[in-house]
Design a protein around this motif. Sequence first.
Motif, mmCIF file in Angstrom:
data_model
loop_
_atom_site.group_PDB
_atom_site.id
_atom_site.type_symbol
_atom_site.label_atom_id
_atom_site.label_comp_id
_atom_site.label_asym_id
_atom_site.label_seq_id
_atom_site.Cartn_x
_atom_site.Cartn_y
_atom_site.Cartn_z
ATOM 1 N N LEU A 25 0.830 -1.209 0.000
ATOM 2 C CA LEU A 25 0.000 0.000 0.000
ATOM 3 C C LEU A 25 0.863 1.258 0.000
ATOM 4 O O LEU A 25 0.560 2.226 -0.723
ATOM 5 C CB LEU A 25 -0.926 0.004 1.212
ATOM 6 N N ARG A 26 1.933 1.276 0.776
ATOM 7 C CA ARG A 26 2.839 2.425 0.769
ATOM 8 C C ARG A 26 3.416 2.640 -0.628
ATOM 9 O O ARG A 26 3.461 3.770 -1.129
ATOM 10 C CB ARG A 26 3.984 2.221 1.768
ATOM 11 N N TYR A 39 -0.603 7.586 3.147
ATOM 12 C CA TYR A 39 -0.449 6.249 3.721
ATOM 13 C C TYR A 39 -0.596 6.312 5.240
ATOM 14 O O TYR A 39 -1.275 5.473 5.845
ATOM 15 C CB TYR A 39 0.913 5.657 3.371
ATOM 16 N N ILE A 40 0.043 7.285 5.854
ATOM 17 C CA ILE A 40 -0.028 7.411 7.313
ATOM 18 C C ILE A 40 -1.469 7.573 7.760
ATOM 19 O O ILE A 40 -1.914 6.965 8.741
ATOM 20 C CB ILE A 40 0.845 8.590 7.791
ATOM 21 N N SER A 41 -2.244 8.373 7.052
ATOM 22 C CA SER A 41 -3.643 8.588 7.395
ATOM 23 C C SER A 41 -4.450 7.303 7.293
ATOM 24 O O SER A 41 -5.220 6.951 8.203
ATOM 25 C CB SER A 41 -4.243 9.658 6.471
ATOM 26 N N ARG A 42 -4.266 6.573 6.207
ATOM 27 C CA ARG A 42 -5.020 5.327 6.031
ATOM 28 C C ARG A 42 -4.621 4.293 7.077
ATOM 29 O O ARG A 42 -5.464 3.573 7.620
ATOM 30 C CB ARG A 42 -4.793 4.771 4.627
ATOM 31 N N VAL A 243 9.312 11.272 7.444
ATOM 32 C CA VAL A 243 8.123 10.693 8.068
ATOM 33 C C VAL A 243 8.398 9.303 8.643
ATOM 34 O O VAL A 243 7.469 8.564 8.964
ATOM 35 C CB VAL A 243 6.963 10.616 7.061
ATOM 36 N N THR A 244 9.659 8.952 8.786
ATOM 37 C CA THR A 244 10.011 7.606 9.257
ATOM 38 C C THR A 244 9.374 7.301 10.597
ATOM 39 O O THR A 244 8.816 6.209 10.806
ATOM 40 C CB THR A 244 11.536 7.456 9.358
ATOM 41 N N LYS A 248 6.649 4.332 11.485
ATOM 42 C CA LYS A 248 6.916 3.325 12.486
ATOM 43 C C LYS A 248 5.759 3.255 13.498
ATOM 44 O O LYS A 248 5.356 2.187 13.952
ATOM 45 C CB LYS A 248 8.216 3.614 13.227
ATOM 46 N N GLU A 249 5.212 4.421 13.832
ATOM 47 C CA GLU A 249 4.101 4.467 14.796
ATOM 48 C C GLU A 249 2.889 3.736 14.244
ATOM 49 O O GLU A 249 2.289 2.899 14.926
ATOM 50 C CB GLU A 249 3.727 5.925 15.079
ATOM 51 N N VAL A 250 2.517 4.015 13.009
ATOM 52 C CA VAL A 250 1.304 3.411 12.459
ATOM 53 C C VAL A 250 1.510 1.956 12.076
ATOM 54 O O VAL A 250 0.547 1.227 11.879
ATOM 55 C CB VAL A 250 0.755 4.205 11.252
#
Length: 253
Positions: A25-26, A39-42, A243-244, A248-250
């Motif tokens: 997906l990324r 990507y982070i939002s999804r 945004v690394t 990693k968080e998500v």
Amino acid sequence: MNGYRTAFFDVDGTLTTAPSMFRFLRHYLSAVGHPPTEYISRRRELKAMNEVGCPREATNRAYFASLEGADAGEVTALAEDWFREELRAGGFFHEHGVAALRRHQQDGTRIVFVSGSFPAVLDPIAEHLGADEVWCTEPEIAWSRYTGNLHRPPMLSAAKAETVRAVAAAHGTTPEHCIAYGDHISDLPMLRTTGTAVVVGGDKVLRTHARIHGWSLLPAAPVPPALDLPLWHTGRTGSLAAVTNEVKEVESV
């Protein structure tokens, strides 16, 4: 390892070190022109569903709903690009899971993937590892585009156990003469269906069942390396270093 008619393998976390659906997906979102924040939002939306107790089947459906309108041919082509990048970067496959698969192949055992992921992502993996069959979640495609719906329930939990029974019957055997590998609680019905089971990783519930039933254990998959993603809309490749930490968080679902 001798004597098994079929070896059923979950894929993500069992044969790979990373969740294939999200790694793809990324890659896909970046390739079609979205910024890293998309990507982070999804991923955060899916993580939030998980944290409030939504079943994995619901988050799986939400993933595919987000692909509504995507061109099926483009998704397949980009999935092949993504997999080539994983091979180039290295570290994508879980060596202990793959070693078990190779031993079964040497014994002449049929290799069947049973995964919540989908064909575009799984087909390159299956071809590379030489799987005989792939049973997975099947997104609905109409007029060459993903509709956001599924043909049938996601290939998780009870669906995995049903698949084991169906595949065994189709090949003239019974689940008792088969072996299954999995790393997640959603693999438990599959593991309990076969005559022999192997737990991959440190899931506490699965390890408890392993102790009770005498199942074997394999180590957890290591953390995969980061991938440089295609930023085709800018004509360059970037590491997304800015945004690394957010990624990693998500990823910790």
